[in-house]
Design an enzyme around this catalytic site. Structure first.
Site, PDB file in Angstrom:
ATOM      1  N   LYS A  16       0.837  -1.044  -0.013  1.00  6.58           N
ATOM      2  CA  LYS A  16       0.054  -0.071  -0.057  1.00  6.58           C
ATOM      3  C   LYS A  16       0.746   1.256   0.018  1.00  6.58           C
ATOM      4  O   LYS A  16       0.543   2.252  -0.452  1.00  6.58           O
ATOM      5  CB  LYS A  16      -0.843   0.060   1.049  1.00  6.58           C
ATOM      6  CG  LYS A  16      -2.054  -1.186   1.299  1.00  6.58           C
ATOM      7  CD  LYS A  16      -2.910  -1.000   2.410  1.00  6.58           C
ATOM      8  CE  LYS A  16      -3.927  -2.114   2.251  1.00  6.58           C
ATOM      9  NZ  LYS A  16      -4.730  -2.108   3.508  1.00  6.58           N
ATOM     10  N   ASP A  52      -9.749   2.276   3.383  1.00  8.88           N
ATOM     11  CA  ASP A  52      -9.997   1.501   4.733  1.00  8.88           C
ATOM     12  C   ASP A  52     -10.594   1.940   5.887  1.00  8.88           C
ATOM     13  O   ASP A  52     -11.378   1.591   6.575  1.00  8.88           O
ATOM     14  CB  ASP A  52      -8.359   1.213   5.071  1.00  8.88           C
ATOM     15  CG  ASP A  52      -7.866   0.202   4.339  1.00  8.88           C
ATOM     16  OD1 ASP A  52      -8.628  -0.579   4.037  1.00  8.88           O
ATOM     17  OD2 ASP A  52      -6.417  -0.213   4.243  1.00  8.88           O
TER      18      ASP A  52
HETATM   19  N1  LIG Z   1     -10.177  -5.865   7.547  1.00 10.47           N
HETATM   20  C1  LIG Z   1      -9.747  -5.278   6.598  1.00 10.47           C
HETATM   21  O1  LIG Z   1     -10.244  -4.718   5.739  1.00 10.47           O
HETATM   22  C2  LIG Z   1      -8.110  -4.648   6.639  1.00 10.47           C
HETATM   23  C3  LIG Z   1      -7.915  -3.737   6.046  1.00 10.47           C
HETATM   24  C4  LIG Z   1      -6.258  -3.307   6.264  1.00 10.47           C
HETATM   25  C5  LIG Z   1      -5.468  -3.924   6.679  1.00 10.47           C
HETATM   26  N2  LIG Z   1      -5.953  -5.137   7.365  1.00 10.47           N
HETATM   27  C6  LIG Z   1      -5.215  -6.223   7.945  1.00 10.47           C
HETATM   28  O2  LIG Z   1      -4.563  -5.453   8.996  1.00 10.47           O
HETATM   29  C7  LIG Z   1      -3.004  -6.077   9.077  1.00 10.47           C
HETATM   30  C8  LIG Z   1      -1.976  -5.068   8.936  1.00 10.47           C
HETATM   31  O3  LIG Z   1      -1.920  -4.567   7.756  1.00 10.47           O
HETATM   32  P1  LIG Z   1      -0.966  -3.168   7.262  1.00 10.47           P
HETATM   33  O4  LIG Z   1      -1.329  -2.911   5.827  1.00 10.47           O
HETATM   34  O5  LIG Z   1      -1.305  -2.270   8.138  1.00 10.47           O
HETATM   35  O6  LIG Z   1       0.416  -3.768   7.326  1.00 10.47           O
HETATM   36  P2  LIG Z   1       1.933  -2.974   7.609  1.00 10.47           P
HETATM   37  O7  LIG Z   1       1.612  -1.493   7.191  1.00 10.47           O
HETATM   38  O8  LIG Z   1       2.923  -3.984   7.033  1.00 10.47           O
HETATM   39  O9  LIG Z   1       1.874  -3.181   9.345  1.00 10.47           O
HETATM   40  C9  LIG Z   1       2.082  -4.035  10.148  1.00 10.47           C
HETATM   41  C10 LIG Z   1       1.904  -3.737  11.518  1.00 10.47           C
HETATM   42  O10 LIG Z   1       2.089  -5.243  12.030  1.00 10.47           O
HETATM   43  C11 LIG Z   1       3.331  -4.899  12.916  1.00 10.47           C
HETATM   44  N3  LIG Z   1       3.876  -6.062  13.065  1.00 10.47           N
HETATM   45  C12 LIG Z   1       4.185  -7.002  12.155  1.00 10.47           C
HETATM   46  N4  LIG Z   1       4.679  -8.218  12.517  1.00 10.47           N
HETATM   47  C13 LIG Z   1       5.102  -8.018  13.889  1.00 10.47           C
HETATM   48  C14 LIG Z   1       5.567  -8.804  14.922  1.00 10.47           C
HETATM   49  N5  LIG Z   1       6.269 -10.140  14.408  1.00 10.47           N
HETATM   50  N6  LIG Z   1       5.668  -8.530  16.035  1.00 10.47           N
HETATM   51  C15 LIG Z   1       5.235  -7.200  16.382  1.00 10.47           C
HETATM   52  N7  LIG Z   1       4.661  -6.387  15.417  1.00 10.47           N
HETATM   53  C16 LIG Z   1       4.491  -6.928  14.048  1.00 10.47           C
HETATM   54  C17 LIG Z   1       4.385  -3.865  12.373  1.00 10.47           C
HETATM   55  O11 LIG Z   1       5.034  -3.214  13.259  1.00 10.47           O
HETATM   56  P3  LIG Z   1       6.445  -2.515  13.030  1.00 10.47           P
HETATM   57  O12 LIG Z   1       5.940  -0.918  12.591  1.00 10.47           O
HETATM   58  O13 LIG Z   1       7.290  -2.570  14.344  1.00 10.47           O
HETATM   59  O14 LIG Z   1       7.054  -3.315  11.982  1.00 10.47           O
HETATM   60  C18 LIG Z   1       3.100  -2.757  11.916  1.00 10.47           C
HETATM   61  O15 LIG Z   1       2.644  -2.066  13.023  1.00 10.47           O
HETATM   62  C19 LIG Z   1      -3.021  -7.177   8.345  1.00 10.47           C
HETATM   63  O16 LIG Z   1      -3.437  -8.098   9.074  1.00 10.47           O
HETATM   64  C20 LIG Z   1      -4.188  -6.903   7.199  1.00 10.47           C
HETATM   65  O17 LIG Z   1      -4.609  -7.998   6.723  1.00 10.47           O
HETATM   66  C21 LIG Z   1      -7.286  -5.450   7.444  1.00 10.47           C
END
Ligand SMILES: NC(=O)c1ccc[n+]([C@@H]2O[C@H](COP(=O)([O-])OP(=O)(O)OC[C@H]3O[C@@H](n4cnc5c(N)ncnc54)[C@H](OP(=O)(O)O)[C@@H]3O)[C@@H](O)[C@H]2O)c1
Length: 252
Positions: A16, A52
């Site tokens: 994204k 979102d």
């Molecule tokens: N329901 C929906 O419509 C919807 C919409 C959007 C997203 N989502 C879900 O939301 C989640 C995040 O998406 P995103 O786009 O925000 O991803 P992203 O930008 O990659 O952010 C990932 C987040 O998770 C943290 N993280 C990842 N692995 C970790 C670990 N092992 N330990 C601790 N923290 C960890 C990261 O922390 P750091 O900053 O420290 O790396 C960051 O805060 C996904 O599961 C996605 O499927 C759902």
């Protein structure tokens, strides 16, 4: 898309943010979030949008979660966290605390929300700061997991270890929709705490994307209409998720 062969694209984790530099224009919302989840081709130029936040708010609304006096703990500071934090701050909530593995990203998000929306009742912490997390959870009315911890295939992981810090009056929302029941949701529900997954947010951010691709008119002319229950069923089937009882708007 530029040649007109594709009428629209959704962008998901982890692209994204990176996709922004490939686009010709981005909406004010997507610019503020520095993340795009919907691409719309307009006369060969590519426009980026982010639906979102709207999807999240719509799903909360369906679940009758009142926001004005909400005290919210958000786990994560990535793209989804940004959409959630801005949507909540703009709607108006009582307090927002952000917890993230990388403290600097939580602090950046806090500063960004403060500078853009003017909200000052905010705090940022490391996800490992258990003491602050427990104190914030004791006061919180809503916990939102926006991290990808617990998402398929690492389904046995959880962003929260202190489940005993969850009180009965809190609502837990996990943006993850695959699996339908994350460890976080399972543990909350075991304690009789209202807990839902991100399926309805997925549906409503998708509907907003469709509106951008097809326009309101085309959507209303669509001959086959689906109920929310049907959409949940279709998506869960496509994702291989079997528990359909955990979408956000279920009233349990
Ligand atoms: N329901 C929906 O419509 C919807 C919409 C959007 C997203 N989502 C879900 O939301 C989640 C995040 O998406 P995103 O786009 O925000 O991803 P992203 O930008 O990659 O952010 C990932 C987040 O998770 C943290 N993280 C990842 N692995 C970790 C670990 N092992 N330990 C601790 N923290 C960890 C990261 O922390 P750091 O900053 O420290 O790396 C960051 O805060 C996904 O599961 C996605 O499927 C759902």
């Amino acid at each position: 898309m530029r040649s007109g062969e594709i009428a629209g694209l959704n962008v998901t984790i982890p692209h994204k943010q990176a996709v922004v530099q490939e686009l010709d224009a981005i909406s004010p919302t997507a610019a503020r979030l520095a993340a795009v989840n919907t691409i719309v081709p307009v006369a060969g130029a590519l426009q980026g949008h982010n639906t979102d936040g709207l999807g999240f708010l719509k799903a909360l609304d369906l679940a009758q979660i009142a926001l004005p006096r909400a005290r919210v703990v958000v786990l994560g500071a990535g793209g989804a966290a940004r959409a959630v934090a801005f949507a909540l701050a703009e709607t108006g909530i009582e307090y927002l605390s952000i917890y993230n593995r990388s403290l600097n990203r939580a602090q950046e998000l806090k500063e960004h929300v403060h500078a853009t929306v003017g909200m000052s009742r905010l705090s940022a912490h490391s996800l490992s700061d258990d003491r602050s997390l427990r104190a914030d959870l004791a006061e919180a009315t809503l916990l939102v997991n926006t991290t990808s911890i617990g998402m398929y295939p690492k389904v046995d992981q959880t962003p929260l270890l202190s489940f005993d810090a969850l009180h009965r009056g809190i609502t837990v929302v996990d943006l993850i929709y695959n699996p339908g029941e994350t460890v976080l949701i399972r543990e909350a529900r075991r304690r009789k705490i209202r807990a839902f997954n991100g399926l309805d947010m997925l549906i409503y951010q998708g509907l907003e994307s469709l509106r951008l691709w097809l326009g309101e008119h085309s959507l209303s002319r669509n001959q086959r209409r689906f109920s929310l229950a049907e959409l949940r069923q279709i998506l869960n089937k496509a994702l291989g998720v079997h528990d359909e009882s955990l979408a956000l708007s279920d009233r349990r």
